[in-house]
Design an enzyme around this catalytic site. Structure first.
Site, PDB file in Angstrom:
ATOM      1  NE  ARG A 155      -2.300   1.067   3.649  1.00 53.06           N
ATOM      2  CZ  ARG A 155      -2.889   0.953   4.749  1.00 53.06           C
ATOM      3  NH1 ARG A 155      -4.289   0.712   4.788  1.00 53.06           N
ATOM      4  NH2 ARG A 155      -2.303   1.170   5.754  1.00 53.06           N
ATOM      5  CB  THR A 159      -2.411   7.339  -2.658  1.00 55.89           C
ATOM      6  OG1 THR A 159      -1.529   6.068  -2.940  1.00 55.89           O
ATOM      7  CG2 THR A 159      -1.389   8.458  -3.512  1.00 55.89           C
ATOM      8  CG  ASP A 254       1.719  -3.335  10.190  1.00 54.54           C
ATOM      9  OD1 ASP A 254       1.762  -4.385   9.974  1.00 54.54           O
ATOM     10  OD2 ASP A 254       1.553  -2.316   9.392  1.00 54.54           O
ATOM     11  CG  ASP A 257       5.154  -3.378  11.340  1.00 49.47           C
ATOM     12  OD1 ASP A 257       6.014  -3.797  10.649  1.00 49.47           O
ATOM     13  OD2 ASP A 257       4.759  -2.300  11.512  1.00 49.47           O
TER      14      ASP A 257
END
Length: 272
Positions: A155, A159, A254, A257
């Site tokens: 990603r 944006t 996340d 992570d």
């Protein structure tokens, strides 16, 4: 990266002077939102809307996901419970593959066998990198002879749009049953891009099962609109997709992570 952390802090009401007002309940003492999960009626309506969607029973998932969602869970707790949930999803994927009937013999007599039609070698697990690789340990325990395909889609931090980098897929993938894996289904952009790549390789939609730990209605709507004949199995559907950062809420943070240990701890508060 810092810009997205700032956005995250603002969206969750963690930045100075920011207070988020929405339809969900808010705890004023810490200014963090309290998210209510979808009701049984809402889940029923979602399943009715998408005939090829399966949602795991809450009795199977809510304890495991609660441990994963906890911001203070260490990597051992997070990874162990992610693996448990992935194993359940992989078994559910096998349960949805076509079956073959035969008569076999047990130590005490004959019985009607109902088994997966396809051998391990006829199944390919396609991982959307990097987080999808978390499915491989348990996936290969369940389907030891499966081939592995990988698609790198990341990603864009500015944006939030998916960007394709590369794919490595078996030469005969169009002949295989595909189990595509990615732990989170948010906007549906990465999943749709990966499905387009598989389609370009000649893979039929009806031969694809997409596994995801946590999803949301927006992502499900997008993927099923573009690829109505695939199957999706998800452990849970979260109520909110935060538009500014495209994170699910309450979510699990996340995933990559937290699972791969690239941060020491899942940070709850960002100082800006």
């Amino acid at each position: 990266m810092f810009k997205n952390l700032t956005k995250l802090a603002c969206c969750l009401g963690l930045a100075k002077g920011v207070f988020v007002v929405c339809s969900q309940n808010v705890h004023s003492h810490d200014r963090l939102q309290h998210y209510n999960f979808l009701s049984e009626d809402e889940l029923h309506n979602l399943l009715k809307k998408h005939q090829n969607l399966s949602i795991l029973n809450r009795n199977q998932t809510e304890h495991i996901l609660s441990l994963m969602r906890e911001s203070n869970s260490d990597i051992v707790t997070f990874r162990k419970n992610a693996d448990r949930l992935i194993r359940i999803l992989m078994e559910q994927a096998l349960a949805q593959l076509q079956r073959k009937n035969s008569i076999k013999q047990s130590p005490l007599g004959f019985y009607d066998a109902n088994e997966v039609k396809f051998s391990d070698e006829e199944i390919c697990i396609v991982s959307i990198l990097r987080s999808g690789n978390a499915f491989l340990n348990e996936g290969l325990r369940v389907i030891q002879g499966a081939s592995i395909g990988q698609i790198l889609i990341q990603r864009n931090e500015e944006t939030s749009m998916p960007k394709y980098f590369f794919e490595k897929l078996p030469e005969n993938i169009q002949e295989q049953q595909i189990i595509m894996v990615d732990p989170m289904l948010g906007t549906g952009g990465s999943a749709s891009m990966a499905l387009k790549i598989l389609q370009n390789y000649g893979v039929k939609e009806e031969n694809i099962i997409f596994l995801t730990l946590v999803s949301c209605e927006q992502g499900l709507n997008k993927v099923f609109k573009e690829y109505p004949n695939i199957k999706i199995i998800t452990a849970q559907v979260d109520p909110i997709l935060i538009k500014e950062i495209n994170y699910l809420a309450p979510g699990i943070g996340d995933f990559g992570d937290r699972y791969f240990g690239t941060v020491k701890k899942h940070t709850r508060v960002v100082q800006v």
